[in-house]
Design an enzyme around this catalytic site. Structure first.
Site, PDB file in Angstrom:
ATOM      1  N   CYS A  49      66.102  14.583  32.179  1.00 41.90           N
ATOM      2  CA  CYS A  49      66.758  13.125  32.728  1.00 41.90           C
ATOM      3  C   CYS A  49      65.932  12.109  32.356  1.00 41.90           C
ATOM      4  O   CYS A  49      64.683  11.983  33.147  1.00 41.90           O
ATOM      5  CB  CYS A  49      66.955  13.640  34.346  1.00 41.90           C
ATOM      6  N   TRP A  82      71.450  21.179  40.208  1.00 44.06           N
ATOM      7  CA  TRP A  82      70.007  21.552  39.804  1.00 44.06           C
ATOM      8  C   TRP A  82      69.520  22.798  40.364  1.00 44.06           C
ATOM      9  O   TRP A  82      69.571  22.855  41.639  1.00 44.06           O
ATOM     10  CB  TRP A  82      69.310  20.431  40.316  1.00 44.06           C
ATOM     11  N   VAL A 115      74.796  15.707  43.272  1.00 46.83           N
ATOM     12  CA  VAL A 115      73.447  16.054  43.614  1.00 46.83           C
ATOM     13  C   VAL A 115      72.458  15.565  42.199  1.00 46.83           C
ATOM     14  O   VAL A 115      72.654  16.051  41.264  1.00 46.83           O
ATOM     15  CB  VAL A 115      73.117  17.489  43.850  1.00 46.83           C
ATOM     16  N   VAL A 117      68.829  14.111  40.416  1.00 41.64           N
ATOM     17  CA  VAL A 117      67.375  13.788  40.064  1.00 41.64           C
ATOM     18  C   VAL A 117      67.089  12.484  39.534  1.00 41.64           C
ATOM     19  O   VAL A 117      67.946  11.967  38.888  1.00 41.64           O
ATOM     20  CB  VAL A 117      66.653  15.120  39.365  1.00 41.64           C
ATOM     21  N   TYR A 180      74.713   5.895  27.737  1.00 41.40           N
ATOM     22  CA  TYR A 180      75.643   6.818  28.453  1.00 41.40           C
ATOM     23  C   TYR A 180      77.236   6.287  28.628  1.00 41.40           C
ATOM     24  O   TYR A 180      78.096   7.088  28.364  1.00 41.40           O
ATOM     25  CB  TYR A 180      75.544   7.155  30.098  1.00 41.40           C
TER      26      TYR A 180
END
Ligand SMILES: N[C@@H](CCC(=O)N[C@@H](CS)C(=O)NCC(=O)O)C(=O)O
Length: 338
Positions: A49, A82, A115, A117, A180
């Site tokens: 990421c 994750w 969720v 990171v 993106y």
């Protein structure tokens, strides 16, 4: 497995990045109830990421490895997002959890958001403190100073903040998030607009970096970290998977030398795992790549070739020094390196 990167907005007609939900800050004066304390918090990342990788690089450059421990999630999420399947018994050895979502649940039951990171978790309570990717690195640079290593660079110098903020905003909109927007576009015009904007910005950045070694001032700053995390992924995933293919990074002499220079700087390349990056993007976004085939290329051998950027002057760490070796147990496996 989610095709949406855990972010509902990824599948929508016009790609919109959702706001981070938990924005508590760990500060030197504990004004938000989270005091700075060595060993108290755990940084949870995926090496795939780009947003999490900012924090991994900052942590290394600032020498926070002992103060803020690191959990590395499997690059492939399942339908619970994750997970710690890279660890023995599939559990994070410090938090004792199998899924990052457990730390989100400990913080707020029935949390409706994704969720994501990077996330910082309070080890004693197991509760998520923050997943605010924009703020985490700024706080590591400015609030965690008491725990920085000797010789740590100033990544967000007060006198340069306006200029750094301006560049970071442009880089965020057009480059970090631009890839993106292009990659998840579901209409031709939307894709084309994002791609145009991305490459126009890259050309401007290339012109700027032809004359100076780093984006702002004569040393590495937060702005370089944020540009690096997108550029290092460019040819491996954004060029093919996200169709940002007007040119490859290796075809722009300046940007290719700039990103190689950073890659070869301790604290940058030693955090990059091309294997995690490729497997995550190509296997998780099944709407874009239904076969989940991971391409063999690109050839990574060029990353370690001389870049010649020293001639532009500048001192990577200013009056500081480079970080020491990567801690045992945090080395990127051979499969992820050139
Ligand atoms: N938290 C931010 C940025 C962080 C982010 O998007 N991280 C991605 C990975 S690159 C993530 O964790 N997505 C959730 C998922 O894939 O399950 C956001 O919501 O936009």
């Amino acid at each position: 497995m989610s095709d949406t990167d855990g972010n509902e907005a990824y599948g929508r007609k016009s790609f919109k990045r959702s706001k981070s939900h938990f924005t508590d800050r760990i500060t030197a004066d504990a004004r938000e109830g989270w005091p700075l304390e060595a060993g108290r918090y755990r940084l949870v990342v995926s090496r795939a990421c780009p947003w999490a990788s900012r924090a991994v690089i900052s942590r290394r450059l600032l020498g926070l490895e002992d103060a803020l421990s690191l959990a590395i999630a499997d690059p492939i999420q399942d339908d619970r997002s994750w997970r710690f399947t890279l660890d023995p018994d599939g559990r994070d050895p410090v938090l004792g959890i199998r899924f990052l979502s457990e730390a989100y649940d400990a913080r707020e039951t029935d949390y409706p958001g994704g969720v994501s990171v990077p996330a910082i978790v309070d080890v004693p309570s197991g509760r998520l403190v923050t997943n605010d990717f924009q703020q985490i690195t700024l706080d590591l640079a400015t609030e965690w100073t008491a725990l920085h290593r000797e010789g740590a660079p100033d990544l967000y110098p007060a006198r340069l903040r306006d200029e750094i903020d301006e560049i970071m905003e442009e880089v965020y909109e057009d480059v970090n998030n631009g890839v993106y927007r292009a990659g998840f576009a579901t209409e031709q015009e939307e894709y084309a607009a994002a791609c145009e904007r991305l490459f126009r910005r890259l050309e401007l950045l290339s012109a700027r970096l032809a004359r100076r070694r780093y984006l702002v001032g004569g040393t590495i700053t937060e702005a370089d970290i944020r540009l690096f995390t997108t550029l290092v992924r460019f040819d491996a995933v954004y060029h093919g998977h996200f169709k940002c293919n007007r040119w490859k990074l290796t075809e722009d002499e300046v940007l290719w030398a700039y990103v190689r220079d950073l890659y070869q700087t301790p604290g940058f390349g030693d955090t990059v795992d091309f294997d995690h990056i490729k497997r995550h993007y190509y296997q998780v976004h099944t709407g874009i790549n239904p076969t989940r085939i991971v391409p063999l290329g690109p050839d990574l051998s060029g990353w370690l070739t001389p870049h010649g950027r020293e001639e532009l002057g500048g001192r990577p760490f200013g009056d500081g020094t480079p970080p020491g070796p990567v801690p045992e147990g945090e080395r990127v496996p051979a499969a992820g390196r050139p």
